[in-house]
Motif scaffolding. Structure first.
Motif, PDB file in Angstrom:
ATOM      1  N   ILE A  75       0.858  -1.187   0.000  1.00 44.76           N
ATOM      2  CA  ILE A  75       0.000   0.000   0.000  1.00 44.76           C
ATOM      3  C   ILE A  75       0.888   1.229   0.000  1.00 44.76           C
ATOM      4  O   ILE A  75       1.738   1.394   0.879  1.00 44.76           O
ATOM      5  CB  ILE A  75      -0.934   0.006   1.226  1.00 44.76           C
ATOM      6  CG1 ILE A  75      -1.893  -1.182   1.149  1.00 44.76           C
ATOM      7  CG2 ILE A  75      -1.702   1.309   1.306  1.00 44.76           C
ATOM      8  CD1 ILE A  75      -2.771  -1.313   2.366  1.00 44.76           C
ATOM      9  N   VAL A  76       0.699   2.072  -0.976  1.00 42.93           N
ATOM     10  CA  VAL A  76       1.469   3.304  -1.110  1.00 42.93           C
ATOM     11  C   VAL A  76       0.486   4.451  -1.269  1.00 42.93           C
ATOM     12  O   VAL A  76      -0.448   4.385  -2.081  1.00 42.93           O
ATOM     13  CB  VAL A  76       2.418   3.248  -2.324  1.00 42.93           C
ATOM     14  CG1 VAL A  76       3.133   4.577  -2.491  1.00 42.93           C
ATOM     15  CG2 VAL A  76       3.406   2.104  -2.169  1.00 42.93           C
ATOM     16  N   ALA A  77       0.683   5.501  -0.480  1.00 45.44           N
ATOM     17  CA  ALA A  77      -0.187   6.673  -0.596  1.00 45.44           C
ATOM     18  C   ALA A  77      -0.028   7.281  -1.980  1.00 45.44           C
ATOM     19  O   ALA A  77       1.075   7.661  -2.362  1.00 45.44           O
ATOM     20  CB  ALA A  77       0.152   7.694   0.482  1.00 45.44           C
ATOM     21  N   PRO A  78      -1.101   7.376  -2.762  1.00 51.94           N
ATOM     22  CA  PRO A  78      -0.992   7.912  -4.120  1.00 51.94           C
ATOM     23  C   PRO A  78      -0.559   9.375  -4.116  1.00 51.94           C
ATOM     24  O   PRO A  78      -0.909  10.143  -3.218  1.00 51.94           O
ATOM     25  CB  PRO A  78      -2.409   7.769  -4.679  1.00 51.94           C
ATOM     26  CG  PRO A  78      -3.071   6.767  -3.785  1.00 51.94           C
ATOM     27  CD  PRO A  78      -2.461   6.948  -2.441  1.00 51.94           C
ATOM     28  N   ALA A 105      -6.504  10.026  -4.921  1.00 54.60           N
ATOM     29  CA  ALA A 105      -6.346   9.101  -3.802  1.00 54.60           C
ATOM     30  C   ALA A 105      -7.510   8.139  -3.658  1.00 54.60           C
ATOM     31  O   ALA A 105      -7.721   7.569  -2.595  1.00 54.60           O
ATOM     32  CB  ALA A 105      -6.175   9.892  -2.501  1.00 54.60           C
ATOM     33  N   THR A 119      -7.698   8.124   1.847  1.00 52.98           N
ATOM     34  CA  THR A 119      -6.691   7.113   1.530  1.00 52.98           C
ATOM     35  C   THR A 119      -6.828   5.942   2.496  1.00 52.98           C
ATOM     36  O   THR A 119      -7.494   6.027   3.523  1.00 52.98           O
ATOM     37  CB  THR A 119      -5.272   7.692   1.656  1.00 52.98           C
ATOM     38  OG1 THR A 119      -5.091   8.184   2.986  1.00 52.98           O
ATOM     39  CG2 THR A 119      -5.074   8.822   0.678  1.00 52.98           C
ATOM     40  N   ARG A 120      -6.205   4.855   2.156  1.00 52.61           N
ATOM     41  CA  ARG A 120      -6.122   3.655   2.995  1.00 52.61           C
ATOM     42  C   ARG A 120      -7.493   3.182   3.486  1.00 52.61           C
ATOM     43  O   ARG A 120      -7.687   2.886   4.655  1.00 52.61           O
ATOM     44  CB  ARG A 120      -5.195   3.906   4.188  1.00 52.61           C
ATOM     45  CG  ARG A 120      -3.763   4.191   3.756  1.00 52.61           C
ATOM     46  CD  ARG A 120      -2.871   4.425   4.971  1.00 52.61           C
ATOM     47  NE  ARG A 120      -1.540   4.790   4.549  1.00 52.61           N
ATOM     48  CZ  ARG A 120      -0.544   3.921   4.352  1.00 52.61           C
ATOM     49  NH1 ARG A 120      -0.761   2.642   4.531  1.00 52.61           N
ATOM     50  NH2 ARG A 120       0.637   4.335   3.973  1.00 52.61           N
ATOM     51  N   TYR A 121      -8.435   3.113   2.547  1.00 54.43           N
ATOM     52  CA  TYR A 121      -9.712   2.424   2.748  1.00 54.43           C
ATOM     53  C   TYR A 121     -10.678   3.102   3.709  1.00 54.43           C
ATOM     54  O   TYR A 121     -11.797   2.643   3.884  1.00 54.43           O
ATOM     55  CB  TYR A 121      -9.497   0.985   3.253  1.00 54.43           C
ATOM     56  CG  TYR A 121      -8.444   0.244   2.512  1.00 54.43           C
ATOM     57  CD1 TYR A 121      -8.605  -0.073   1.169  1.00 54.43           C
ATOM     58  CD2 TYR A 121      -7.264  -0.110   3.137  1.00 54.43           C
ATOM     59  CE1 TYR A 121      -7.622  -0.735   0.480  1.00 54.43           C
ATOM     60  CE2 TYR A 121      -6.274  -0.777   2.449  1.00 54.43           C
ATOM     61  CZ  TYR A 121      -6.465  -1.092   1.128  1.00 54.43           C
ATOM     62  OH  TYR A 121      -5.493  -1.740   0.439  1.00 54.43           O
ATOM     63  N   VAL A 180     -10.152   1.933  -5.510  1.00 55.77           N
ATOM     64  CA  VAL A 180      -9.022   1.594  -4.638  1.00 55.77           C
ATOM     65  C   VAL A 180      -7.760   1.714  -5.486  1.00 55.77           C
ATOM     66  O   VAL A 180      -7.554   0.938  -6.416  1.00 55.77           O
ATOM     67  CB  VAL A 180      -9.160   0.172  -4.062  1.00 55.77           C
ATOM     68  CG1 VAL A 180      -7.962  -0.173  -3.191  1.00 55.77           C
ATOM     69  CG2 VAL A 180     -10.460   0.040  -3.276  1.00 55.77           C
ATOM     70  N   GLU A 239      -4.522   2.354  -3.998  1.00 56.18           N
ATOM     71  CA  GLU A 239      -3.340   2.344  -3.133  1.00 56.18           C
ATOM     72  C   GLU A 239      -2.388   1.179  -3.390  1.00 56.18           C
ATOM     73  O   GLU A 239      -1.245   1.185  -2.943  1.00 56.18           O
ATOM     74  CB  GLU A 239      -3.753   2.281  -1.655  1.00 56.18           C
ATOM     75  CG  GLU A 239      -4.504   3.508  -1.169  1.00 56.18           C
ATOM     76  CD  GLU A 239      -6.003   3.336  -1.281  1.00 56.18           C
ATOM     77  OE1 GLU A 239      -6.721   3.891  -0.457  1.00 56.18           O
ATOM     78  OE2 GLU A 239      -6.459   2.617  -2.192  1.00 56.18           O
ATOM     79  N   ASN A 268       1.165   0.001 -10.631  1.00 55.06           N
ATOM     80  CA  ASN A 268       0.119   0.606  -9.813  1.00 55.06           C
ATOM     81  C   ASN A 268      -1.240   0.074 -10.265  1.00 55.06           C
ATOM     82  O   ASN A 268      -1.528   0.048 -11.463  1.00 55.06           O
ATOM     83  CB  ASN A 268       0.143   2.131  -9.951  1.00 55.06           C
ATOM     84  CG  ASN A 268       1.418   2.736  -9.408  1.00 55.06           C
ATOM     85  OD1 ASN A 268       2.395   2.926 -10.145  1.00 55.06           O
ATOM     86  ND2 ASN A 268       1.432   3.043  -8.124  1.00 55.06           N
ATOM     87  N   ASP A 319      -5.506  -0.073 -10.188  1.00 57.98           N
ATOM     88  CA  ASP A 319      -6.729   0.718 -10.040  1.00 57.98           C
ATOM     89  C   ASP A 319      -7.900  -0.262 -10.000  1.00 57.98           C
ATOM     90  O   ASP A 319      -8.268  -0.857 -11.015  1.00 57.98           O
ATOM     91  CB  ASP A 319      -6.884   1.695 -11.203  1.00 57.98           C
ATOM     92  CG  ASP A 319      -8.066   2.645 -11.014  1.00 57.98           C
ATOM     93  OD1 ASP A 319      -8.861   2.436 -10.081  1.00 57.98           O
ATOM     94  OD2 ASP A 319      -8.200   3.593 -11.806  1.00 57.98           O
TER      95      ASP A 319
END
Length: 289
Positions: free
Chosen positions: A52-55, A59, A87-89, A142, A144, A237, A239
């Motif tokens: 998981i990477v912060a876009p 986001a 971010t992160r769900y 999603v 991330e 990445n 999507d």
């Protein structure tokens, strides 16, 4: 003097159904999200991973809506649209409407991928007030996830959908319920799409127009998957997009077409009426003499 009486009765009875408050209803959900990884090149020295990477740009987001409509009356239309960009769900969001026209709700919950849940419900009742429509939708992106090179990823989720009408086809109402779930996965390397997968699931029930049939029901339970192979030497990445749309419609027909008799039936009826009329004239003539 003999008396002769001729009586004739012609009756037509149309049995109108009771306007019970049974619901035209649709319910759909997504849950039990998971994924698996497969090493496409075991000898490349790269351990398969999904991180998981912060876009840096977009986001991801969740968007939901609920709508209620009743046509042919003064009842107001209702709308509830909401969105959340995070971010992160962390996309907990809910919309809900309730009126005389029906009920409609949509929600997204979950704090991580495994606990994500999507839900839509819509219901209405058939009414002589006119056409009623209830609609609920939810969608989420999603973005991330980053997939390691030479790795295959498969995402899984449980789809559950049920749809039911309330009245038989011979009633004065046309009822339709519909669910559409659409899901997609696209992999990008250096902002270029290199592959992906998609899936569409539909559930539909309708009581027809005038054919004799009971209220319709339909349901589907399916664990579906989306798969992507990153054959690139670079990380990809991902999507992911999930969407549910549910609608319940009821349309009232104030004037149903009357059945048209067969030509032979019409001829027999006219002949019978002629015989009855002739007998009555003869009886009146005899009585007059």
């Amino acid at each position: 003097m003999n008396k002769f009486a001729v009586s004739m009765m012609v009756a037509a009875v149309l049995g109108a159904p009771l306007l019970a408050q049974a619901q035209v209803r649709v319910d759909a959900s997504l849950s039990n999200f998971s994924y698996t990884l497969v090493d496409l090149f075991p000898n490349d020295g790269i351990v398969p991973s999904l991180t998981i990477v912060a876009p840096g740009g977009f986001a991801g987001a969740s968007q939901i809506s609920a709508n209620l409509r009743q046509y042919g009356s003064t009842l107001p239309s209702l709308d509830d649209h909401r969105s959340q960009f995070t971010t992160r769900y962390n996309r907990d969001i809910k919309a809900s409407l309730d009126s005389a026209a029906g009920k409609s709700s949509a929600s997204v919950t979950g704090t991580d991928f495994a606990s994500l849940q999507f839900r839509t419900t819509a219901s209405t009742t058939s009414s002589v007030a006119g056409t009623r429509r209830a609609h609920a939708s939810v969608s989420s992106s999603v973005v991330e996830f980053v997939l390691s090179p030479g790795t295959q990823v498969s995402f899984f989720a449980d789809f559950n959908g049920s749809a039911s009408t309330a009245k038989p086809a011979s009633s004065l109402f046309r009822e339709d319920v519909d669910i559409e779930g659409s899901f997609s996965l696209v992999g990008y390397v250096q902002d270029r799409a290199i592959g992906g997968d998609s899936k569409v699931i539909r559930v539909k029930a309708a009581n027809g127009y005038y054919d004799a049939s009971p209220p319709a029901m339909a349901s589907t339970k399916e664990r579906f998957s989306l798969t992507f192979d990153n054959n690139s030497a670079l990380s990809s990445n991902l999507d992911l997009k999930f969407a549910l749309n549910s609608s319940a419609d009821s349309e009232y027909y104030s004037m149903l077409p009357l059945p048209v008799p067969e030509p032979a039936t019409t001829a027999m009826l006219l002949a019978g009426l002629g015989l009855v009329a002739g007998a009555a004239r003869r009886r009146r003539k005899i009585q007059g003499n």
